[in-house]
Design an enzyme around this catalytic site. Structure first.
Site, mmCIF file in Angstrom:
data_model
loop_
_atom_site.group_PDB
_atom_site.id
_atom_site.type_symbol
_atom_site.label_atom_id
_atom_site.label_comp_id
_atom_site.label_asym_id
_atom_site.label_seq_id
_atom_site.Cartn_x
_atom_site.Cartn_y
_atom_site.Cartn_z
ATOM 1 N N HIS A 82 -10.901 14.849 6.035
ATOM 2 C CA HIS A 82 -11.486 13.507 5.633
ATOM 3 C C HIS A 82 -12.284 13.083 6.800
ATOM 4 C CE1 HIS A 82 -11.713 9.183 3.843
ATOM 5 N NE2 HIS A 82 -11.657 9.112 5.147
ATOM 6 N N ASP A 161 -4.034 0.333 -2.950
ATOM 7 C CA ASP A 161 -5.040 0.124 -1.926
ATOM 8 C C ASP A 161 -6.502 -0.057 -2.757
ATOM 9 O OD1 ASP A 161 -6.649 1.251 0.408
ATOM 10 O OD2 ASP A 161 -7.707 2.447 -1.061
ATOM 11 N N ARG A 168 -9.639 -7.530 0.705
ATOM 12 C CA ARG A 168 -10.238 -7.413 2.167
ATOM 13 C C ARG A 168 -11.910 -7.566 2.220
ATOM 14 N NH1 ARG A 168 -8.505 -1.843 3.690
ATOM 15 N NH2 ARG A 168 -9.576 -2.116 5.466
ATOM 16 N N SER A 183 -5.044 2.475 4.450
ATOM 17 C CA SER A 183 -5.868 2.595 3.402
ATOM 18 C C SER A 183 -6.375 4.078 3.453
ATOM 19 C CB SER A 183 -7.159 1.912 3.640
ATOM 20 O OG SER A 183 -8.045 2.174 2.422
ATOM 21 N N LYS A 187 -4.024 7.492 1.038
ATOM 22 C CA LYS A 187 -4.610 8.173 -0.052
ATOM 23 C C LYS A 187 -4.299 9.714 0.420
ATOM 24 C CE LYS A 187 -8.734 6.079 -0.137
ATOM 25 N NZ LYS A 187 -8.432 4.686 0.767
#
Length: 437
Positions: A82, A161, A168, A183, A187
């Site tokens: 990621h 989320d 946010r 967050s 995931k």
């Protein structure tokens, strides 16, 4: 138990109990906590942060707010890479077929881009006929068949989320490191992987502008992974200038393919080889990263990664011939050169400005409703540290609609700072840290 008491405790720096965190998040997901109260809580977190155990419970609760995906039908080690995002970040396109060449599976959820350039999903959709799997079963079949499986995020994965992020975004709490970490990790943890590689970008084109903040985020995410018994490696990498030379969806596809053919930009190639070497460490094939990089280089020279990418594209319904014939990708009708106004050395390139120069052409989205033009973008000709003369080619812009072409050209000129002294380029890989590996 009252929500206002939980808010007050966080405001006053009092550690929240597991029960308080669970109650707050459960009630918010059910719609029983109004946005104004959750906004107050998020702002309290922004100023006071979260302790390790609080963040573990908070993240785990988010992770379990929707479906969990466990790929029991996949017969190989799974590694999820990621990136926190940047300009010209086409890493997954090059890395996934490299992993597949070493019998490492990529089964991950990716998103569309919002902002400077398209996301991984957008880039692959540059390929004619390419479609993403819509079910877990299709994803498993794809990974077993060709080693790579990528699909878009579902609203059923970590719905908490999505709800929290929307809040946010309008309450100036997006930049809270505990909230960012929760967050991302919720995931990543909701989708099974045997190892997680987190590429944390830092610099002008990254969300984490400072190295110190990037380190804090990386450390926080490692701690969450460690607390939940997951193998996590964090890499802090440079985004003080665009990654590679290409910015724009089909243009980035080409650069990624060139990289797995051994002809990619130096710094991007090094990043991809390093991430692939970390994958080999997680798999247990190597202990030394330098040896891993050499194994990756040898694999690239064998030609197998390009074949694995072809197999993935074909399995996804796309035209695999694009790997050898780039003319089959979307091509812009027009191009224009941007020339340097000064002589000297490239001192800095504001990556975010370059990203915006591509976005106004249609390479990215200003809003979720915008339609991406996969053909447009730009190719840089000079990077930090390069010598340049007045009138020399700085970049080439590829476009279909000339409405914003002058703005794009000016943004490119504004992004470059030319000085009389040569600047040493930062290493693309700044730091690597791991837990439980």
């Amino acid at each position: 138990m009252r929500i206002v008491d939980i808010i007050q405790n966080k405001r006053d720096g009092i550690k929240l109990s597991d029960t308080e965190i669970a109650y707050l998040l459960d009630e918010y997901l059910e719609g029983n906590v109004p946005d104004y109260q959750m906004s107050a809580f998020l702002m309290a977190v922004y100023f006071n942060g979260m302790e390790k155990h609080e963040l573990k419970v908070f993240t785990e609760k988010m992770m379990n707010s929707g479906d969990l995906i466990d790929f029991k039908g996949i017969n190989k080690i799974l590694i999820d890479k990621h990136s926190t995002g940047g300009v010209g970040d086409k890493t997954t396109i090059a890395l996934a077929p490299l992993f597949a060449s070493f019998d490492i599976g990529t089964a991950k959820l990716s998103g569309r881009g919002l902002g400077h350039t398209g996301g991984t999903i957008d880039k692959f959709e540059s390929i004619k006929g390419f479609t993403f799997p819509e079910t877990k079963e299709e994803l498993v079949e794809l990974v077993n068949e060709c080693g790579t499986g990528i699909m878009g995020y579902s609203d059923k994965i970590v719905p908490l989320d999505k709800k929290l992020y929307s809040l946010r975004d309008v309450t100036a709490t997006v930049s809270s490191i505990p909230l960012i970490a929760a967050s991302i990790m919720s995931k990543k943890l909701a989708v099974h992987a045997d190892g997680i590689i987190l590429d944390v970008k830092t610099g002008s084109g990254a969300f984490m502008k400072s190295l110190d903040d990037a380190r804090k985020l990386a450390k926080t995410m490692r701690e969450i992974g460690d607390s939940l018994d997951r193998k996590v490696v964090t890499c802090i990498t440079d985004m003080d200038q665009p990654l590679g030379f290409a910015v724009g969806n089909s243009l980035e596809i080409i650069e990624a393919i060139e990289t797995i053919k051994g002809r990619g930009p130096k710094e991007f190639s090094y990043l991809v080889k390093t991430l692939a070497a970390i994958g080999l460490q997680l798999k247990g094939d190597v202990k030394d990263l330098d040896k891993g990089r050499q194994m990756v280089e040898d694999m690239i020279q064998s030609g197998k990664p390009a074949k694995m990418l072809k197999a993935f594209i074909k399995s996804a319904g796309g035209d695999e011939n694009i790997v050898d014939d780039y003319k089959l990708l979307p091509t812009a009708k027009n191009s224009v050169a941007v020339y340097a106004k000064d002589s000297g050395y490239v001192n800095t390139i504001e990556a975010e400005t370059i990203g915006k120069a591509a976005m106004v052409l249609g390479a990215g989205r200003a809003t979720k409703e915008d339609v991406i033009d996969h053909a447009v973008g730009l190719i840089l000709n000079k990077k930090v540290g390069d010598k340049i003369e007045t009138g020399e080619l700085l970049a080439t812009v590829y476009y279909n609609d000339d409405k914003n072409i002058e703005s794009s050209k000016q943004m490119i000129l504004d992004a470059y700072t030319i000085s009389n002294t040569q600047t040493k380029e930062r290493d693309i890989v700044i730091e690597i840290e791991s837990v439980n590996v």
